[in-house]
Every structure is written in structure tokens, then in C-alpha cells.
Design an enzyme around this catalytic site. Sequence first.
Site, short mmCIF file in Angstrom:
data_model
loop_
_atom_site.label_atom_id
_atom_site.label_comp_id
_atom_site.label_asym_id
_atom_site.label_seq_id
_atom_site.Cartn_x
_atom_site.Cartn_y
_atom_site.Cartn_z
N MET A 1 -0.92 7.97 12.65
CA MET A 1 -2.65 8.92 11.60
C MET A 1 -3.21 10.93 11.98
SD MET A 1 -4.10 5.81 11.22
CE MET A 1 -3.78 4.43 12.17
N LYS B 1 -5.16 3.51 -0.88
CA LYS B 1 -5.75 4.61 -1.38
C LYS B 1 -5.04 5.05 -2.66
CE LYS B 1 -8.50 6.31 2.80
NZ LYS B 1 -7.93 7.20 3.73
N ASP C 1 0.73 -0.78 -0.27
CA ASP C 1 -0.23 -0.47 -0.37
C ASP C 1 0.83 0.93 -0.24
OD1 ASP C 1 0.59 -0.04 2.92
OD2 ASP C 1 -1.15 -1.31 2.56
N1 SAH Z 1 2.49 -0.73 10.45
C1 SAH Z 1 2.78 1.17 11.04
C2 SAH Z 1 1.86 2.33 11.40
C3 SAH Z 1 0.96 2.56 9.72
S1 SAH Z 1 -0.68 3.74 10.81
C4 SAH Z 1 4.34 1.65 11.73
O1 SAH Z 1 4.33 0.94 12.65
O2 SAH Z 1 5.38 2.00 11.55
C5 SAH Z 1 0.49 4.85 9.35
C6 SAH Z 1 0.75 6.00 10.17
O3 SAH Z 1 2.20 5.62 10.71
C7 SAH Z 1 1.23 7.60 9.18
O4 SAH Z 1 0.08 7.93 9.23
C8 SAH Z 1 2.16 8.50 9.94
O5 SAH Z 1 0.96 8.47 11.48
C9 SAH Z 1 2.73 6.98 10.61
N2 SAH Z 1 4.21 6.66 9.71
C10 SAH Z 1 4.30 5.63 8.66
N3 SAH Z 1 5.72 5.64 8.39
C11 SAH Z 1 6.26 7.36 8.49
C12 SAH Z 1 7.19 8.15 8.04
N4 SAH Z 1 8.23 7.83 7.64
N5 SAH Z 1 7.76 8.91 8.63
C13 SAH Z 1 6.26 9.60 9.43
N6 SAH Z 1 4.93 8.70 9.65
C14 SAH Z 1 5.26 8.05 9.36
#
Ligand code: SAH
Length: 462
Positions: free
Chosen positions: A385, A272, A250
Site C-alpha cells: 500500500m 470498496k 474484496d
Molecule cells: N494480505 C495481502 C496484503 C493486503 S494489503 C497480502 O498478504 O498480500 C494490499 C496491498 O498488497 C496492495 O496495496 C499492494 O501493495 C499489495 N498487493 C497485493 N496483491 C498484489 C499484487 N498482485 N501485485 C502487487 N501488489 C499487491
Amino acid sequence: MKFLPIFFDIVDRPCLVVGGGEVAARKVRQLLRSQGRVRVLAPSLCVTLQTWLEEEKIEHIAGKFAANALEDCVLVIAATNDRSVNENVSRQAKLRNLPVNVVDDPALCTFITPSVVDRDPIQIAISSGGASPVLARLLRARLETMIPSAYGRLATLMRDFREKARQRFPSITDRRRFWEQILQGPVAEMLFAGQDTAALKSLEEKLDDPNSQPDQSGEVYLVGGGPGDPDLLTFRALRLMQKAEVILYDRLVAREILELCRKDAERIYVGKKKDQHAVAQEDINQLLVDHARAGKRVLRLKGGDPFIFGRGGEEIDTLMEEGITFQVVPGITAASGCAAYAGIPLTHRDYAQSCIFITGHMKDGLLELNWDVLAQEQQTIAVYMGINGVEHLCRKLIEHGLSGTTPVALIRQGTRPEQKTFISDLSALPALIASEEISPPSMLIIGEVVNLHHKLSWFKET
Ligand code: SAH
């Protein structure tokens, strides 16, 4: 010069090392690993060798080198810092046709020791023929990342079942095909994932079943791809990415990471698209099942860690119900990645004894969180998020007791070359977000630890 690559049995046979320093100790360690009987000849021993002597791992001949020390040895290594002694050792050994190695002096050697990738009983020896030991070491490091550490256990398992396989598949072609499938299929993967008992059971079943046919079952790898920087992938993630034939990914998965997947794999985007809904979770679950049923190795590649706000639990729930083999590979979650690259320790002895990960995703315009638990001093809050609901989030935290001056970091595109960190506080953050262009993904870190950013940030942002 082209050396003859051989593996030499020195079990319980006397090997002489001349020299008592750390360099000698390094060589001794190699000899001990191959169970040689090691004699160290030197006036005195370094701490490491002294410890091994006390543990009765080695013998010590105190004194200077004389040729009679070579008697009954099967090989000799000179590791003193005196070239004339090393030369003498080499000359005397050559006179007796005894294999000799002089550390860092190829001209005096009749054998050299390779860089080794050790997956006992498998050993991969790399040599540059003395041209560039550094290059050999680099190559070794690359191989280390590519070859799962469980390869040794796999080889041992195969050895234990060799006889049984010979009986079950008398034809050598059938047998080869059988082992190839084992090595590339779920049995090997179970072993790599540390499920040795399950792997053993599955192998036994395959060998016991007189009707067993070549294995056609697929499997699913639920893999965390980390926050963005491809170097933050785990060895296992990379290996499975290069193995899978179908990839479901995704939006959060960085392009550079996707590029590391097997080139001929089918790629299915399930995130999306602009102005469109994402593929529904049930449909993703079903896609995983369908492709695995069709005998494919399916990679479900997620940003960060699959079990942190990644709905990984729901996906494997379906796989479990459908009896499909799968494994989960953790990844570095965005909170860890962003915090590390922004120079903000999530915990700190002086400023935060706990850290909470929350989602700031709103349901029906509301954030249903336990505000009293969140609004605590000496605690860090990592918000995933959190951008859309930021105004609500900040207001609630202040209402429940946190000061409006509590520092907040917003890290956009953490760990990627485009990373940008904004520092603010609970009162000012909503206005900051409204005024800046905050492209996703972004992470919020709230708490006193954010103040450390000014001192500890090391990753150069553009
Ligand atoms: N499973 C993922 C999180 C998914 S939710 C994890 O463990 O990181 C998605 C959210 O993760 C985004 O909206 C953002 O808030 C955060 N996120 C993921 N990658 C990011 C990045 N490289 N920099 C900043 N925020 C990030």
C-alpha cells in the site's frame, strides 16, 4: 482389455522381482509398502536395492533366472532390460498360474500395477488398462490435489469409532447420516487442519451425548487467496473454496480465483466500490458470525495472506469471542509473489540478510514508521500500500541515511498476466509514479537485491 480391479494381500508373502536395476527398485518399493516379503533375483543390485539388502528389507538371490525361483511365490514381476529373460519369466509364471507383471510390456502381463493415490488406509488405484500410463499418472496428480492428505487419518478415526457409532445409532440410516455429517462437517475439518485431538474430542462428545442431534453449526474459513495467479493457491484453499456456501471477498481477490469457488455459493462483496466506502470491518466481522450461526460454511477470502496486512486477526478475534469454529489458511503474500515473479530474491547472501514488510498506508497524511530500523544497509524493504505515500516514504528513508540511488522495484499487478515491473531508485521513484499510470495493486521492493532483476527476471511481461 478390461482388467479386474482387486486389492491383493501380500503381507509377509514371498514376491519375486527379477532384475536388479532402478526400475526393479521402483517395483520393490511398491511391494515393500504393502509389506510383501521381497526376493530380488539378479546377478547384481543397484545402489537402492543394495541399501535395502543391507537394511534387511529384501532378500537377494544372486544369479540368473531359473523357473525354480518361482516356487512358493504369490506373484512375480520381471523388470530386466533383456526381453528374452522377461518373456521367459512371463511364460514360466503363466504355466504355474502365477500372477506376473512385466514392466512396460502389457502383452506379457497377467496383472498391471495402477497409479495409486495413497491415503493409508484409503487407497485409490487408477488404471488406463495399459493404454496410457501417462494419463493415469496425470489423473493421479489431479486427485492428489483434491484429496486432503489427512483422509487417511480420517478413515482411521472412523474405524476406531465404528463400534461405538454402531451402538449409539443402531439404525443403519441414522448411522450413515451421522457419518456423512462427520465427514463433511467441522470434525473432518479439524482433522484436516491438524487438530486431531480436538477432532477426536468433538467426535467423542457427539457419540456420548444421548440427545445429540444432527449438527447444524456453521463454520468460517479465513483463506489466503495469494497474489493473483490462481495456480498459487494452496490445495486446502481450493478445497475450502469449493466447499463454502457463502463467500465474503474484496477487491484484491482476482476474478479467476473467485471463479474457482463453488458455483452456487452466495457471494458478498465487502470491498470498496468506486467513490464509496468499503464495508466497515465490524460489519464484516458480524456478517461472518451471522452466516455461520445460520449453519453456513463461510469463506472469508483474502488477497495474499490473511495475516499480513489483511486484518485477519481482527476477524478471528470476533469469531473466537462468539465461539464459532474457524480455521486460517495461509496464502502466498504479495511480497513473495511479486518478488518471485520479478526475479528479485528478497534475501541474498551478498546483498540482504534481512527483509522487512511494512505498510505505506498513511494515517492523517503521515507514515508512522521506525525510520532508523528501516534505513539499514543489507536489508530489503517490501512496501504494501505504498503508492500514495511514496514521496513521503522515499524522502524519509533518504533523510535517515539511505542513499538516493538505492534501487527500488515497483511491481504492478504482480503474478498476473498484466504484471509490469518498473525499476527506479529512491530519488527518482516519486517522479516515475507521477508520470506512469500505476493501477493498483502495486508493491515496492527497496534494496540492493533489486539489481538482480536484470539478470534473474524470468516471467515474461507484456
Ligand atoms: N494480505 C495481502 C496484503 C493486503 S494489503 C497480502 O498478504 O498480500 C494490499 C496491498 O498488497 C496492495 O496495496 C499492494 O501493495 C499489495 N498487493 C497485493 N496483491 C498484489 C499484487 N498482485 N501485485 C502487487 N501488489 C499487491
